[in-house]
Design a protein around this motif. Structure first.
Motif, PDB file in Angstrom:
ATOM      1  N   TYR A   1       1.082  51.443  81.422  1.00  0.00           N
ATOM      2  CA  TYR A   1       1.658  50.723  80.284  1.00  0.00           C
ATOM      3  C   TYR A   1       3.173  50.938  80.258  1.00  0.00           C
ATOM      4  CZ  TYR A   1      -3.227  50.982  78.789  1.00  0.00           C
ATOM      5  OH  TYR A   1      -4.587  50.897  78.729  1.00  0.00           O
ATOM      6  N   PRO A   2       3.936  50.154  81.012  1.00  0.00           N
ATOM      7  CA  PRO A   2       5.390  50.361  81.031  1.00  0.00           C
ATOM      8  C   PRO A   2       5.958  50.150  79.628  1.00  0.00           C
ATOM      9  CG  PRO A   2       4.692  48.910  82.814  1.00  0.00           C
ATOM     10  CD  PRO A   2       3.518  49.059  81.892  1.00  0.00           C
ATOM     11  N   ILE A   3       6.769  51.101  79.189  1.00  0.00           N
ATOM     12  CA  ILE A   3       7.241  51.081  77.805  1.00  0.00           C
ATOM     13  C   ILE A   3       8.496  50.207  77.671  1.00  0.00           C
ATOM     14  CG2 ILE A   3       8.670  53.148  78.068  1.00  0.00           C
ATOM     15  CD1 ILE A   3       7.213  53.687  75.096  1.00  0.00           C
ATOM     16  N   GLU A   4       8.663  49.630  76.471  1.00  0.00           N
ATOM     17  CA  GLU A   4       9.848  48.815  76.203  1.00  0.00           C
ATOM     18  C   GLU A   4      10.997  49.715  75.763  1.00  0.00           C
ATOM     19  OE1 GLU A   4       8.971  45.620  73.545  1.00  0.00           O
ATOM     20  OE2 GLU A   4       7.287  44.914  74.772  1.00  0.00           O
ATOM     21  N   ILE A   5      12.180  49.439  76.273  1.00  0.00           N
ATOM     22  CA  ILE A   5      13.359  50.180  75.832  1.00  0.00           C
ATOM     23  C   ILE A   5      14.396  49.172  75.340  1.00  0.00           C
ATOM     24  CG2 ILE A   5      15.067  51.926  76.429  1.00  0.00           C
ATOM     25  CD1 ILE A   5      13.203  52.835  78.638  1.00  0.00           C
TER      26      ILE A   5
ATOM     27  N   ALA B   1       4.428  56.682  96.287  1.00  0.00           N
ATOM     28  CA  ALA B   1       4.309  55.864  95.077  1.00  0.00           C
ATOM     29  C   ALA B   1       2.915  56.018  94.507  1.00  0.00           C
ATOM     30  CB  ALA B   1       4.595  54.407  95.394  1.00  0.00           C
ATOM     31  N   ILE B   2       2.865  56.278  93.191  1.00  0.00           N
ATOM     32  CA  ILE B   2       1.577  56.384  92.505  1.00  0.00           C
ATOM     33  C   ILE B   2       1.456  55.134  91.639  1.00  0.00           C
ATOM     34  CG2 ILE B   2       0.196  57.755  90.897  1.00  0.00           C
ATOM     35  CD1 ILE B   2       2.605  59.941  91.759  1.00  0.00           C
ATOM     36  N   LEU B   3       0.421  54.338  91.889  1.00  0.00           N
ATOM     37  CA  LEU B   3       0.233  53.135  91.095  1.00  0.00           C
ATOM     38  C   LEU B   3      -0.894  53.393  90.110  1.00  0.00           C
ATOM     39  CD1 LEU B   3       0.301  50.413  93.936  1.00  0.00           C
ATOM     40  CD2 LEU B   3       2.227  51.516  92.800  1.00  0.00           C
ATOM     41  N   ASP B   4      -0.552  53.500  88.829  1.00  0.00           N
ATOM     42  CA  ASP B   4      -1.555  53.826  87.820  1.00  0.00           C
ATOM     43  C   ASP B   4      -2.109  52.542  87.206  1.00  0.00           C
ATOM     44  OD1 ASP B   4      -3.176  54.999  85.976  1.00  0.00           O
ATOM     45  OD2 ASP B   4      -1.574  55.979  84.838  1.00  0.00           O
ATOM     46  N   GLU B   5      -3.307  52.173  87.625  1.00  0.00           N
ATOM     47  CA  GLU B   5      -3.980  50.964  87.135  1.00  0.00           C
ATOM     48  C   GLU B   5      -3.037  49.769  87.070  1.00  0.00           C
ATOM     49  OE1 GLU B   5      -7.098  51.150  84.596  1.00  0.00           O
ATOM     50  OE2 GLU B   5      -7.520  53.284  84.877  1.00  0.00           O
ATOM     51  N   THR B   6      -2.335  49.566  88.159  1.00  0.00           N
ATOM     52  CA  THR B   6      -1.377  48.476  88.220  1.00  0.00           C
ATOM     53  C   THR B   6      -2.069  47.123  88.075  1.00  0.00           C
ATOM     54  OG1 THR B   6       0.165  49.770  89.514  1.00  0.00           O
ATOM     55  CG2 THR B   6       0.365  47.416  89.749  1.00  0.00           C
TER      56      THR B   6
ATOM     57  N   PHE C   1       8.439  41.438  77.722  1.00  0.00           N
ATOM     58  CA  PHE C   1       7.815  41.036  78.979  1.00  0.00           C
ATOM     59  C   PHE C   1       6.316  40.827  78.742  1.00  0.00           C
ATOM     60  CE2 PHE C   1      10.703  42.848  82.572  1.00  0.00           C
ATOM     61  CZ  PHE C   1      11.832  42.573  81.841  1.00  0.00           C
ATOM     62  N   SER C   2       5.730  39.892  79.446  1.00  0.00           N
ATOM     63  CA  SER C   2       4.272  39.759  79.416  1.00  0.00           C
ATOM     64  C   SER C   2       3.686  40.903  80.241  1.00  0.00           C
ATOM     65  CB  SER C   2       3.867  38.422  80.027  1.00  0.00           C
ATOM     66  OG  SER C   2       4.070  38.459  81.427  1.00  0.00           O
ATOM     67  N   GLY C   3       2.365  41.089  80.133  1.00  0.00           N
ATOM     68  CA  GLY C   3       1.717  42.160  80.880  1.00  0.00           C
ATOM     69  C   GLY C   3       2.021  42.063  82.367  1.00  0.00           C
ATOM     70  N   GLY C   4       1.914  40.838  82.905  1.00  0.00           N
ATOM     71  CA  GLY C   4       2.160  40.625  84.324  1.00  0.00           C
ATOM     72  C   GLY C   4       3.611  40.909  84.695  1.00  0.00           C
ATOM     73  N   GLU C   5       4.530  40.497  83.816  1.00  0.00           N
ATOM     74  CA  GLU C   5       5.955  40.719  84.093  1.00  0.00           C
ATOM     75  C   GLU C   5       6.285  42.202  84.129  1.00  0.00           C
ATOM     76  OE1 GLU C   5       7.802  36.588  82.202  1.00  0.00           O
ATOM     77  OE2 GLU C   5       7.524  38.349  80.939  1.00  0.00           O
ATOM     78  N   LYS C   6       5.638  42.956  83.239  1.00  0.00           N
ATOM     79  CA  LYS C   6       5.884  44.404  83.221  1.00  0.00           C
ATOM     80  C   LYS C   6       5.453  45.038  84.540  1.00  0.00           C
ATOM     81  CE  LYS C   6       5.642  45.281  78.283  1.00  0.00           C
ATOM     82  NZ  LYS C   6       4.881  45.819  77.162  1.00  0.00           N
ATOM     83  N   LYS C   7       4.286  44.655  85.033  1.00  0.00           N
ATOM     84  CA  LYS C   7       3.775  45.230  86.271  1.00  0.00           C
ATOM     85  C   LYS C   7       4.643  44.821  87.458  1.00  0.00           C
ATOM     86  CE  LYS C   7       0.545  47.437  84.253  1.00  0.00           C
ATOM     87  NZ  LYS C   7      -0.891  47.282  84.344  1.00  0.00           N
ATOM     88  N   ARG C   8       5.085  43.580  87.430  1.00  0.00           N
ATOM     89  CA  ARG C   8       5.971  43.105  88.489  1.00  0.00           C
ATOM     90  C   ARG C   8       7.275  43.894  88.481  1.00  0.00           C
ATOM     91  NH1 ARG C   8       6.154  36.744  87.918  1.00  0.00           N
ATOM     92  NH2 ARG C   8       3.979  36.939  87.324  1.00  0.00           N
ATOM     93  N   ASN C   9       7.747  44.177  87.264  1.00  0.00           N
ATOM     94  CA  ASN C   9       8.979  44.955  87.115  1.00  0.00           C
ATOM     95  C   ASN C   9       8.801  46.354  87.695  1.00  0.00           C
ATOM     96  OD1 ASN C   9      11.639  45.341  86.283  1.00  0.00           O
ATOM     97  ND2 ASN C   9      11.027  46.131  84.281  1.00  0.00           N
TER      98      ASN C   9
END
Lengths: 250, 482
Positions: A86-90, A167-172, A146-154
């Protein structure tokens, strides 16, 4: 590259990881699968150095260095990258600005010179296409709106710029539709080479159709209960996790 | 004490006998405040009789007033009779001889802000014989302004050179009796700046008090008056990002802005007075009255402030929106750390039709500090179609600090629209961990998050100021987390 030995981790006095052993060699991609609550995310957080976890036993070595003694930013300097579930918003912090600070932070840690604005921009431009980023996303505040997909792409885009060793991909794959999943997987595959290792944490087999692992581990109740090849993932998809849990309990 | 009072009386008499001051024996008036002290200040500044009368009236009002206690700040009682109300700039022999004699911590901060050595010496009050570059800068600067017809001078000079203008506008925005500190300032103000922009003139440069630094030694009671005549524009920058050395604990400034028809004033402040040590000892009390009067139709006054200094800040830059269609804006970042206390905000008084106001306030509290936003939006009965938008956000760093919001809304016109949004958040562990996991050091990560939080305000600052303000926040937050 990565060596986890008998790792025990508690959160608020509750044992979540109960003796993990894992060896990842350079260039290998390991998938870690498991039911909800098995400790997958805890493992990824402990690897990246998040606070709030008590390591009661065991150690994590990264290229021979003890990772547990390093702050999160030092681990990044050593070459560890976590793609967040869950990439956080800043708010207010420009995405590219943040990434430049990150890259230069890592370079400073390694005793390398700061990248000039021009060189950095060149690097960013060369990476943008591979993960389907747009200029608009680049210059928005980090993950904000960002949408969910955009966050993961980011996340994958950041990884491609920072070029980690591990690289550790956590439920990407969570929250991605099939097209977004393909784009993200292509971005990851473009980074795979003989030196770089990946730990892909996922709940579903689906992602592994696109990011094909060398080894598959099943994590359940804080332990790795089974290790196998890609075929194990397919078996899990067909049979679920219950049989493994029973097998492990027996 | 008695003999002191006598000396004062003698001095005053002597000055009056001569009509003007030629030689000043004493550089500092003994502590205490009475009419004689005010006469002395006025005499030292060679003021005309009307100015002295104005001061004395203010003093009479002040004596009948009480110190306000409603603000969310706490400090021991101030003994106003123990303060000295006039001090000439320090003579060279009392000042540090070189930077070696200056507090190394202060120098460290200057270095971080990237302030050139010569300016460091000015800021630290080092006595230097050499003429600074800035003096010549100052001169060319004034020539250019004179060409445009802009008046920008010290307040004392304005009283002497432009008495009609000063008399016409002084005290018309902040009346003498407005509040306790404004009344005190009116009685004893030491100096300040005066600006007049003629009709249909765009001031050719940003006006900055920065240029006055070497002559400044600000004084406790600064008075600023900015008048923008019809159709004119001016951007005024006040203060300095570098922490200023000052032995005066109480600062009570008054700033008055007047915007006539279609005129616009942009007033930006970066305030970084000494906040005291980590235990809050020795910091400045900053009790300021700032108000802008949008007197003309379609006039606009915009306040932008970045407040990081002072032990106590008590400050509400306000707009009176009289002119039809006039616009008031307030953008504020107030940061408190250690034991600092801030009670700051704004007042938007909508009197005219179709007046609009915007308030964006960002409060950041760290350490054991207390940070309060206090805002009033008043829509008068005649303010048809008035609109206000208020956004008020607080960010907490750590668990020992406090953020408080006191919004007051008074609306007497049913056609008005008033919006208020508020949020309070703690700097999130998730955000910190995210940035750190990318390779950014904890302290840099905190700065990044805080600066992001303040972005809406920083973008209102002139470019150069904005860059300095960002650095300043970082320095003010050092050691706040971790």
């Amino acid at each position: 590259m990565l060596e986890i030995k008998n790792l025990h981790v508690e959160v608020n006095g509750r044992e979540i990881l109960r003796g993990i052993d894992l060896v990842v060699k350079p260039g290998e991609t390991h998938a870690i699968m498991g039911p909800n609550g098995s400790g997958k995310s805890t493992l990824s957080h402990v690897l990246a150095g998040r606070e709030g976890y008590t390591i009661t036993q065991g150690e994590i070595l990264f290229n021979g260095k003890s990772l547990l003694e390093l702050a999160p930013e030092e681990r990044a300097g050593e070459g560890v990258f976590l793609a967040f579930q869950y990439p956080i918003e800043i708010p207010g912090v420009n995405n590219v600005y943040m990434l430049k600070a990150a890259l230069n932070g890592i370079r400073a840690y390694r005793g390398e010179k700061e990248l000039s604005a021009a060189d950095f921009l060149k690097l960013v431009k060369s990476r943008v296409k591979s993960v389907g980023m747009t200029d608009a996303l680049l210059n928005r505040p980090v993950n904000a709106g960002f949408s969910g997909g955009e966050k993961k792409r980011n996340e994958v885009f950041q990884m491609s710029v920072l070029e980690p060793k591990l690289a550790i991909l956590d439920e990407t794959d969570s929250g991605l539709d099939i097209d977004a999943l393909k784009t993200v997987a292509e971005g990851v595959n473009a980074l795979r080479d003989a030196e770089r290792s990946f730990v892909v944490i996922t709940h579903y087999q689906r992602l592994l159709d696109y990011i094909v692992p060398d080894v598959v581990h099943v994590l359940a109740r804080g332990r790795i209960v089974k290790t196998g090849s890609k075929a194990l993932a397919l078996e899990l998809e067909a049979r679920g996790y219950d049989w493994l849990l029973e097998e492990a309990a027996a | 004490m008695a003999s002191n009072a006598q000396d004062v009386a003698e001095l005053v008499d002597r000055h009056y006998a001569a009509g003007f001051v030629t030689d000043i024996e004493s550089d500092t008036v003994p502590p205490g405040l009475d009419e004689d002290v005010i006469r002395l200040i006025s005499a030292k500044k060679e003021e005309p009789a009307w100015m002295l009368e104005w001061r004395l009236k203010a003093f009479a009002r002040w004596q009948s007033m009480r110190e306000p206690t409603w603000a969310h700040v706490h400090y021991p009682p101030i003994d106003f009779q123990a303060l000295s109300y006039y001090a000439a700039p320090k003579s060279a022999k009392d000042r540090p001889k070189s930077l070696d004699e200056v507090d190394p911590k202060l120098l460290e901060t200057y270095k971080k802000l990237g302030i050139p050595l010569e300016e460091q010496m000015m800021l630290a009050g080092v006595a230097v014989d050499a003429v600074f570059d800035s003096v010549s800068v100052h001169t060319t600067f004034r020539d250019k302004l004179a060409e445009a017809g802009v008046i920008f001078c010290s307040f004392s000079e304005a009283v002497r050179e432009y008495p009609e203008l000063v008399r016409k506008y002084l005290g018309t925005v902040v009346p003498v009796s407005d509040n306790y500190y404004a009344a005190l300032n009116s009685a004893v103000f030491s100096d300040g700046s005066f600006v007049y922009i003629p009709k249909n003139t765009r001031c050719p440069m940003e006006l900055s008090t920065y240029f006055r630094i070497n002559a400044m030694n600000t004084g406790q009671f600064e008075r600023t008056l900015v008048v923008a005549d019809s159709g004119s524009y001016v951007s005024y920058l006040e203060g300095c990002t570098a922490p200023m050395r000052d032995e005066n604990q109480l600062h009570a400034a008054v700033v008055e802005l007047v915007a006539l028809d279609d005129a616009e004033i942009k007033y930006s402040t970066v305030q970084n007075w000494y906040p005291g040590d980590a235990e809050g000892r020795g910091g400045i009390y900053n009790f300021v009255t700032k108000r802008g009067d949008c007197r003309g139709a379609h006039s606009k006054i915009s306040w932008t402030q970045v407040e990081t200094g002072s032990a106590i800040t008590w400050k509400y830059p306000s707009c009176i929106l009289k002119g039809e269609g006039s616009v008031g804006e307030f953008y504020s970042v107030a940061l408190t750390n250690n034991l600092q206390q801030a009670d700051t905000g704004t007042k938007m008084i909508h009197l005219g039709r179709n007046t609009r106001s915007t308030i964006v306030s960002k409060g950041i509290s760290a350490g054991r500090s207390q940070n309060a936003y206090r805002g009033l939006v008043r829509i008068a009965a005649g303010a048809d179609g008035a609109r206000n938008y208020t956004q008020c956000d607080s960010l907490l760093l750590g668990s020992a600090c406090g953020a408080h919001t006191f919004p007051y809304i008074e609306c007497k016109n049913p056609s008005a629209q008033v919006e208020h949004e508020a949020s309070t958040s703690r700097i999130s562990e998730d955000q910190l961990f995210y940035l750190r996991s990318r390779g950014i050091k904890q302290e840099d990560a905190v700065n990044m998050i805080v600066n992001g939080f303040c972005k809406e305000v920083f973008k209102e600052l002139p470019m150069e100021f904005a860059v300095e303000a960002q650095k300043l926040l970082g320095i003010s937050l050092e050691g706040a987390v971790g």
